[in-house]
Design a protein around this motif. Structure first.
Motif, PDB file in Angstrom:
ATOM      1  N   LEU A  99       0.824  -1.215   0.000  1.00 24.14           N
ATOM      2  CA  LEU A  99       0.000   0.000   0.000  1.00 24.14           C
ATOM      3  C   LEU A  99       0.853   1.258   0.000  1.00 24.14           C
ATOM      4  N   ALA A 100       1.945   1.263   0.755  1.00 24.25           N
ATOM      5  CA  ALA A 100       2.834   2.427   0.783  1.00 24.25           C
ATOM      6  C   ALA A 100       3.475   2.652  -0.579  1.00 24.25           C
ATOM      7  N   THR A 101       3.840   1.574  -1.255  1.00 19.62           N
ATOM      8  CA  THR A 101       4.443   1.680  -2.586  1.00 19.62           C
ATOM      9  C   THR A 101       3.432   2.212  -3.594  1.00 19.62           C
ATOM     10  N   ILE A 102       2.203   1.722  -3.511  1.00 19.12           N
ATOM     11  CA  ILE A 102       1.156   2.209  -4.409  1.00 19.12           C
ATOM     12  C   ILE A 102       0.893   3.692  -4.160  1.00 19.12           C
ATOM     13  N   ALA A 103       0.883   4.105  -2.890  1.00 20.15           N
ATOM     14  CA  ALA A 103       0.642   5.516  -2.566  1.00 20.15           C
ATOM     15  C   ALA A 103       1.746   6.403  -3.142  1.00 20.15           C
ATOM     16  N   THR A 104       2.994   5.958  -3.055  1.00 17.67           N
ATOM     17  CA  THR A 104       4.103   6.717  -3.632  1.00 17.67           C
ATOM     18  C   THR A 104       3.956   6.815  -5.145  1.00 17.67           C
ATOM     19  N   CYS A 105       3.609   5.703  -5.765  1.00 21.81           N
ATOM     20  CA  CYS A 105       3.403   5.667  -7.219  1.00 21.81           C
ATOM     21  C   CYS A 105       2.283   6.621  -7.621  1.00 21.81           C
ATOM     22  N   PHE A 151      -3.784  -8.788  -5.436  1.00 23.31           N
ATOM     23  CA  PHE A 151      -2.814  -8.690  -4.352  1.00 23.31           C
ATOM     24  C   PHE A 151      -3.180  -9.560  -3.154  1.00 23.31           C
ATOM     25  N   ALA A 152      -4.446  -9.917  -3.002  1.00 24.46           N
ATOM     26  CA  ALA A 152      -4.893 -10.783  -1.905  1.00 24.46           C
ATOM     27  C   ALA A 152      -5.882 -11.777  -2.487  1.00 24.46           C
ATOM     28  N   PRO A 153      -5.414 -12.909  -2.983  1.00 26.09           N
ATOM     29  CA  PRO A 153      -6.306 -13.859  -3.654  1.00 26.09           C
ATOM     30  C   PRO A 153      -7.539 -14.196  -2.814  1.00 26.09           C
ATOM     31  N   GLY A 154      -8.682 -14.205  -3.509  1.00 19.38           N
ATOM     32  CA  GLY A 154      -9.944 -14.487  -2.840  1.00 19.38           C
ATOM     33  C   GLY A 154     -10.686 -13.252  -2.376  1.00 19.38           C
ATOM     34  N   SER A 157      -9.325  -6.497  -2.733  1.00 15.82           N
ATOM     35  CA  SER A 157      -8.601  -5.890  -1.620  1.00 15.82           C
ATOM     36  C   SER A 157      -8.429  -4.387  -1.804  1.00 15.82           C
ATOM     37  N   ILE A 158      -8.121  -3.714  -0.694  1.00 12.70           N
ATOM     38  CA  ILE A 158      -7.819  -2.286  -0.752  1.00 12.70           C
ATOM     39  C   ILE A 158      -6.570  -2.066  -1.598  1.00 12.70           C
ATOM     40  N   MET A 159      -5.659  -3.020  -1.599  1.00 13.43           N
ATOM     41  CA  MET A 159      -4.488  -2.925  -2.472  1.00 13.43           C
ATOM     42  C   MET A 159      -4.910  -2.899  -3.935  1.00 13.43           C
ATOM     43  N   ASP A 160      -5.863  -3.748  -4.308  1.00 13.63           N
ATOM     44  CA  ASP A 160      -6.366  -3.757  -5.687  1.00 13.63           C
ATOM     45  C   ASP A 160      -6.974  -2.400  -6.048  1.00 13.63           C
ATOM     46  N   ILE A 161      -7.818  -1.876  -5.144  1.00 15.28           N
ATOM     47  CA  ILE A 161      -8.463  -0.589  -5.388  1.00 15.28           C
ATOM     48  C   ILE A 161      -7.431   0.529  -5.477  1.00 15.28           C
ATOM     49  N   ALA A 162      -6.491   0.521  -4.527  1.00 12.99           N
ATOM     50  CA  ALA A 162      -5.469   1.574  -4.481  1.00 12.99           C
ATOM     51  C   ALA A 162      -4.605   1.561  -5.728  1.00 12.99           C
ATOM     52  N   PHE A 163      -4.360   0.392  -6.301  1.00 13.56           N
ATOM     53  CA  PHE A 163      -3.601   0.296  -7.548  1.00 13.56           C
ATOM     54  C   PHE A 163      -4.425   0.801  -8.728  1.00 13.56           C
ATOM     55  N   PHE A 164      -5.677   0.346  -8.821  1.00 15.69           N
ATOM     56  CA  PHE A 164      -6.469   0.644 -10.008  1.00 15.69           C
ATOM     57  C   PHE A 164      -6.713   2.137 -10.174  1.00 15.69           C
ATOM     58  N   CYS A 165      -7.060   2.825  -9.099  1.00 14.89           N
ATOM     59  CA  CYS A 165      -7.518   4.213  -9.233  1.00 14.89           C
ATOM     60  C   CYS A 165      -6.470   5.144  -9.852  1.00 14.89           C
ATOM     61  N   LEU A 187      -4.979  -7.513 -13.593  1.00 13.41           N
ATOM     62  CA  LEU A 187      -5.716  -6.981 -12.449  1.00 13.41           C
ATOM     63  C   LEU A 187      -6.488  -5.734 -12.854  1.00 13.41           C
ATOM     64  N   TYR A 188      -5.855  -4.861 -13.598  1.00 14.22           N
ATOM     65  CA  TYR A 188      -6.507  -3.632 -14.057  1.00 14.22           C
ATOM     66  C   TYR A 188      -7.754  -3.953 -14.869  1.00 14.22           C
ATOM     67  N   ASP A 189      -7.648  -4.903 -15.774  1.00 19.06           N
ATOM     68  CA  ASP A 189      -8.778  -5.241 -16.632  1.00 19.06           C
ATOM     69  C   ASP A 189      -9.918  -5.865 -15.835  1.00 19.06           C
ATOM     70  N   ARG A 190      -9.600  -6.660 -14.809  1.00 14.94           N
ATOM     71  CA  ARG A 190     -10.652  -7.231 -13.973  1.00 14.94           C
ATOM     72  C   ARG A 190     -11.361  -6.147 -13.153  1.00 14.94           C
ATOM     73  N   CYS A 191     -10.571  -5.256 -12.564  1.00 14.75           N
ATOM     74  CA  CYS A 191     -11.142  -4.199 -11.736  1.00 14.75           C
ATOM     75  C   CYS A 191     -12.038  -3.275 -12.536  1.00 14.75           C
ATOM     76  N   ARG A 192     -11.684  -3.063 -13.782  1.00 11.86           N
ATOM     77  CA  ARG A 192     -12.408  -2.096 -14.615  1.00 11.86           C
ATOM     78  C   ARG A 192     -13.881  -2.445 -14.753  1.00 11.86           C
ATOM     79  N   ALA A 193     -14.217  -3.734 -14.689  1.00 13.81           N
ATOM     80  CA  ALA A 193     -15.594  -4.165 -14.867  1.00 13.81           C
ATOM     81  C   ALA A 193     -16.366  -4.246 -13.552  1.00 13.81           C
TER      82      ALA A 193
END
Length: 208
Positions: A99-105, A151-154, A157-165, A187-193
């Protein structure tokens, strides 16, 4: 509950997605573009800011953490279900590092976009070149951390959301190319839908 945000902010979108996943109703205070520094909703002079009764919170990760702790997921809104935590208890520090890495990105992506109208680009500014290099470095590392199931199979996750946005913001605003990382692209393509993503599209002129 009231949320201060701009439609263009990837940080605010993260909060809006979680609110949608939790099916929480809220009032909005929307201003697309930079808010006046004379009357900011919080001391950081940035959005998102959330009011819940007498409590006022700012910074997206803090707000999301509060929402997850205060409004547990009663009924999954999608498949996979929204994770009930910021980080998996058994992998807390590893997930918080992600999450910290995604926030920096995300911050570097937004910085690159905000400087574009003034002609300050990686080609003309050493600082902007460093921002671009930081985005690439973060994404390269994240590609080593994500699985074929996120990022968290099953979980959604907030990691998935934080990456996609912020990456969706990067695409929508033409900030820089980021594709070519197989697992992140998937992951991006899955989140988009995801319905919560479709309900919170990037809009407005620029983030605040």
């Amino acid at each position: 509950m009231k949320l201060y945000f701009s439609n263009g902010s990837p940080f605010a979108r993260k909060v809006r997605v979680v609110l949608a996943e939790l099916a929480l109703a809220y009032e909005t205070d929307i201003l697309d573009g930079l808010r006046p520094t004379s009357s900011p909703p919080g001391p950081t002079i940035a959005v998102p800011v959330l009011e819940d009764g007498a409590l006022r919170l700012w910074e997206s990760d803090l707000i999301v953490d509060y929402l997850l702790r205060s409004y547990p997921v009663a009924k999954p809104a999608g498949e996979p279900p929204l994770s009930p935590w910021m980080a998996r208890p058994e992998r807390h520090w590893q997930d918080m590092t992600v999450l910290a890495t995604i926030a920096t990105c995300a911050t570097s992506i937004v910085n690159l976009r905000l400087m574009q109208p003034d002609g300050i680009t990686p080609d003309s500014s050493a600082y902007m070149a460093r921002q671009k290099a930081r985005v690439d470095s973060c994404l390269d590392w994240l590609e080593t951390q994500v699985t074929d199931d996120g990022f968290a199979p099953g979980w959604f996750s907030i990691m998935d959301i934080a990456f996609f946005c912020p990456v969706a913001f990067c695409d929508a605003r033409g900030v820089m190319p980021w594709r070519g990382r197989r697992k992140l692209e998937a992951l991006y393509d899955r989140c988009r839908a995801r319905p919560s993503m479709l309900a919170t599209p990037i809009g407005g002129l620029q983030p605040s």
